[in-house]
Structure formats: C-alpha cells, structure tokens
Design an enzyme around this catalytic site. Structure first.
Site, PDB file in Angstrom:
ATOM      1  N   HIS A  49       0.935  -1.314  -0.041  1.00 22.05           N
ATOM      2  CA  HIS A  49      -0.220  -0.035  -0.093  1.00 22.05           C
ATOM      3  C   HIS A  49       0.942   1.301   0.111  1.00 22.05           C
ATOM      4  O   HIS A  49       2.151   1.226   0.026  1.00 22.05           O
ATOM      5  CB  HIS A  49      -0.974   0.074   0.999  1.00 22.05           C
ATOM      6  CG  HIS A  49      -0.507   0.030   2.560  1.00 22.05           C
ATOM      7  ND1 HIS A  49       0.419  -0.782   3.037  1.00 22.05           N
ATOM      8  CD2 HIS A  49      -0.846   1.209   3.383  1.00 22.05           C
ATOM      9  CE1 HIS A  49       0.906  -0.576   4.360  1.00 22.05           C
ATOM     10  NE2 HIS A  49       0.095   0.621   4.564  1.00 22.05           N
ATOM     11  N   HIS A  67       1.456   3.849   1.870  1.00 19.93           N
ATOM     12  CA  HIS A  67       2.030   4.984   2.965  1.00 19.93           C
ATOM     13  C   HIS A  67       3.290   4.783   2.800  1.00 19.93           C
ATOM     14  O   HIS A  67       4.021   4.206   2.739  1.00 19.93           O
ATOM     15  CB  HIS A  67       1.334   4.085   4.452  1.00 19.93           C
ATOM     16  CG  HIS A  67      -0.077   4.316   4.643  1.00 19.93           C
ATOM     17  ND1 HIS A  67      -0.815   3.765   5.522  1.00 19.93           N
ATOM     18  CD2 HIS A  67      -0.874   5.469   4.432  1.00 19.93           C
ATOM     19  CE1 HIS A  67      -2.127   4.285   5.642  1.00 19.93           C
ATOM     20  NE2 HIS A  67      -2.083   5.456   4.798  1.00 19.93           N
ATOM     21  N   ASP A 101       5.625   4.745   5.205  1.00 18.15           N
ATOM     22  CA  ASP A 101       6.688   3.728   5.748  1.00 18.15           C
ATOM     23  C   ASP A 101       6.354   2.409   5.308  1.00 18.15           C
ATOM     24  O   ASP A 101       7.220   1.800   5.790  1.00 18.15           O
ATOM     25  CB  ASP A 101       5.981   3.690   7.096  1.00 18.15           C
ATOM     26  CG  ASP A 101       4.433   3.324   7.415  1.00 18.15           C
ATOM     27  OD1 ASP A 101       3.591   3.612   6.739  1.00 18.15           O
ATOM     28  OD2 ASP A 101       4.294   2.165   8.164  1.00 18.15           O
ATOM     29  N   HIS A 102       5.807   2.336   3.935  1.00 16.30           N
ATOM     30  CA  HIS A 102       5.918   1.192   3.160  1.00 16.30           C
ATOM     31  C   HIS A 102       6.740   1.407   1.760  1.00 16.30           C
ATOM     32  O   HIS A 102       7.016   0.437   1.051  1.00 16.30           O
ATOM     33  CB  HIS A 102       4.688   0.466   3.082  1.00 16.30           C
ATOM     34  CG  HIS A 102       4.117   0.014   4.549  1.00 16.30           C
ATOM     35  ND1 HIS A 102       4.070  -1.154   4.930  1.00 16.30           N
ATOM     36  CD2 HIS A 102       3.579   0.998   5.580  1.00 16.30           C
ATOM     37  CE1 HIS A 102       3.461  -1.081   6.045  1.00 16.30           C
ATOM     38  NE2 HIS A 102       3.163   0.183   6.424  1.00 16.30           N
ATOM     39  N   HIS A 140      -7.538  -0.521   5.589  1.00 16.83           N
ATOM     40  CA  HIS A 140      -6.435   0.325   6.213  1.00 16.83           C
ATOM     41  C   HIS A 140      -6.419   1.570   5.052  1.00 16.83           C
ATOM     42  O   HIS A 140      -6.430   2.591   5.532  1.00 16.83           O
ATOM     43  CB  HIS A 140      -5.223  -0.520   6.294  1.00 16.83           C
ATOM     44  CG  HIS A 140      -3.990   0.372   6.937  1.00 16.83           C
ATOM     45  ND1 HIS A 140      -4.063   0.945   8.078  1.00 16.83           N
ATOM     46  CD2 HIS A 140      -3.002   0.902   6.296  1.00 16.83           C
ATOM     47  CE1 HIS A 140      -2.807   1.486   8.050  1.00 16.83           C
ATOM     48  NE2 HIS A 140      -2.290   1.500   7.154  1.00 16.83           N
ATOM     49  N   ASP A 182      -0.434  -3.788   6.688  1.00 15.65           N
ATOM     50  CA  ASP A 182      -1.195  -3.135   7.752  1.00 15.65           C
ATOM     51  C   ASP A 182      -2.775  -3.716   7.766  1.00 15.65           C
ATOM     52  O   ASP A 182      -3.590  -3.075   7.882  1.00 15.65           O
ATOM     53  CB  ASP A 182      -0.937  -1.937   7.542  1.00 15.65           C
ATOM     54  CG  ASP A 182       0.474  -1.281   7.752  1.00 15.65           C
ATOM     55  OD1 ASP A 182       1.198  -2.036   8.254  1.00 15.65           O
ATOM     56  OD2 ASP A 182       0.647   0.022   7.753  1.00 15.65           O
ATOM     57  N   HIS A 184       4.390  -4.472  11.005  1.00 16.93           N
ATOM     58  CA  HIS A 184       4.807  -3.660  12.186  1.00 16.93           C
ATOM     59  C   HIS A 184       4.902  -4.542  13.438  1.00 16.93           C
ATOM     60  O   HIS A 184       4.248  -5.479  13.706  1.00 16.93           O
ATOM     61  CB  HIS A 184       3.904  -2.478  12.767  1.00 16.93           C
ATOM     62  CG  HIS A 184       3.664  -1.455  11.526  1.00 16.93           C
ATOM     63  ND1 HIS A 184       4.591  -0.439  11.437  1.00 16.93           N
ATOM     64  CD2 HIS A 184       2.865  -1.354  10.195  1.00 16.93           C
ATOM     65  CE1 HIS A 184       4.039   0.540  10.753  1.00 16.93           C
ATOM     66  NE2 HIS A 184       3.460  -0.136   9.930  1.00 16.93           N
TER      67      HIS A 184
HETATM   68 FE    FE Z   1       2.449   0.919   8.191  1.00 18.71          FE
HETATM   69 ZN    ZN Z   2       0.149   1.825   6.553  1.00 15.49          ZN
END
Ligand code: FE
Ligand code: ZN
Length: 255
Positions: A56, A58, A60-61, A114, A133, A171
């Site tokens: 996805h 985001h 942080d990915h 998410h 996530d 995570h």
């Molecule tokens: Fe994340």
């Molecule tokens: Zn995420």
C-alpha cells in the site's frame, strides 16, 4: 523448494521482508520502509533483488524504494487500484491476479480497509502471506480509508487461507495489540499464554512477526468476532460477526 524469507526491522517499528527463490536466485522485497537495512541484508546474503512487491502507498512502506532501485533495477509490482498514489509500477495487479518470483507464484488478495487498494501477496507453495497493515500479529491495521465492514471482509479472506500459513505483517505492534486483546477476550487461555510469550520475546528484542495463521485464529480478536465468549463479553450474543468486528475495531480506536 520454498522461498527463503528474511525479516528486516526498519524505521522504529516497521518490517520489510526479502523472499529469495533458491532455485533461480530471484529475490523479492516486500515493502520498502527505508533503504539502508534492506541494502545491508542484500549485501550480506549476496541475493540479487529482482522484484519489489508493494502492499500500500503509506510512506512507511514505500519511502526507501528510490534508493533501492538505484542499486538494483528491480520490477515494481503494486495495486492497479492505487497506481496513482504508489511509486511508478511496472506491473499493476488486482484481486485474483498472480505474479511470479522465480519459480514461486503469488496470488493477489485485495485487503482494503486500512487503505483502499491495500493488497496482500499469498505464496501458497511456501505457505506465506504478506499482509502489511491488514492482518497483523494479534491485531489489524486502523481503518483509515475503507469501512470497518470492508476490513472485516478483507480479514475473512486471510482467515480462510490454510491455517499453517505464516503471516508476515508490517509492524511490531504485538505487545500493545495483546494488551487490547485481553480486554476483549480475557478468559482465552491461548491468548493469555501468547501475550506472555510476546512479552518475553520483546524483552529480549526478538521480533514477534511473523506469526502462524492458526495462532491468529485462536487469539486475534479481529478474527474472532463470531466467537460466543467474545460476543457474551461484549453483550452482543448472537449478533452478526460484522457488527461485532465493528465494535471491537471501534474499541481499539479508542483504547
Ligand atoms: Fe504501516
Ligand atoms: Zn499503513
């Protein structure tokens, strides 16, 4: 020969994974939170990165992707539905499509909730699913874009995979998730012992990801909305599982 999978801690609590096919040498990266730790494992193993699978959009990915591609010209695979928010994709996929990493095939599962367009990658031969996530160890991602019923439906698809599937989630949230899970399912002996094991692992700095799907089915409250003990604890006996899931997810949002 199953994929050789490495878990790579990134940023403060993210995980990326390298999945290496020993037969061909091809290697896929699942998510790119930051480049340095991933490039370090590629250096150390000598694995040649051929594919990047994005779950996805985001930051942080995906934020490490450009630096990784500068070192390895890999093929980037992500959701067609989210192509305008993801980095440039070479292959755009949707629910039910398959991709290959070396000789291994993965099926794409749409796990929106998410984010809309979040996908999971299921490698049946290696008994591995990369969920980021969506389904997490003892929890699930916060529902930012989709609806809670949609997240419930997404998690049900994952719950229906073979129970011996290993769940590679995005995570290290397991200890906090366990604290919450005990407020929903306090009498569950499997949950009580798992929360204890998680605390021991974290005390020694050991990742609690990946986990086994069978373990999630027995202890993760977000997969257990049908469970009579949970329904009784919430005063929702006989309610439909989607409503119970929505209640559990709402409580977690306010926990
Ligand atoms: Fe994340
Ligand atoms: Zn995420």
């Amino acid at each position: 020969m199953p994929l050789d999978i490495r878990t790579i801690p990134c940023l403060s609590d993210n995980y990326a994974f390298l999945a290496h096919d020993p037969a061909t040498g091809d290697t896929a990266l699942i998510d790119a939170p930051e480049a340095a730790p991933i490039l370090a494992v590629l250096d150390e193993t000598g694995w040649r990165l051929t594919d990047v699978l994005l779950t996805h959009h985001h930051y942080d990915h995906v934020d490490g992707l450009a630096e990784i591609l500068a070192a390895y010209p890999a093929r980037v695979i992500g959701a067609a539905a989210d192509a305008e928010r993801l980095p440039a994709l070479d292959v755009k996929v949707a629910e039910g499509d398959t991709i290959t990493v070396g000789e291994e095939t993965a099926t794409i599962i749409d796990v929106s909730g998410h984010t809309v367009g979040h996908i999971a990658f299921h490698f049946p031969a290696s008994k591995a699913v990369f969920t980021a996530d969506s389904l997490m160890a003892l929890g699930c991602g916060r529902v930012f874009e989709g609806t809670k019923p949609q997240m419930h439906e997404s998690l049900q698809k994952l719950a229906n995979l073979p129970a011996d599937t290993v769940v590679y989630s995005g995570h290290e949230y397991t200890a906090a998730n366990g604290k919450f899970a005990l407020t929903i399912d306090p009498e569950n002996p499997d949950l009580i012992s798992r929360v204890r094991e998680v605390a021991e692992k974290r005390a020694s700095g050991t990742p609690t990801v990946p986990s086994l799907l069978s373990e999630e089915l027995a202890t993760n409250p977000f997969l257990r909305a049908h469970d009579p003990a949970i329904q009784a604890h919430l005063g929702m006996e006989g309610a439909n599982a989607t409503d119970v899931f929505t209640e559990i997810r709402t409580r977690k949002d306010n926990f």
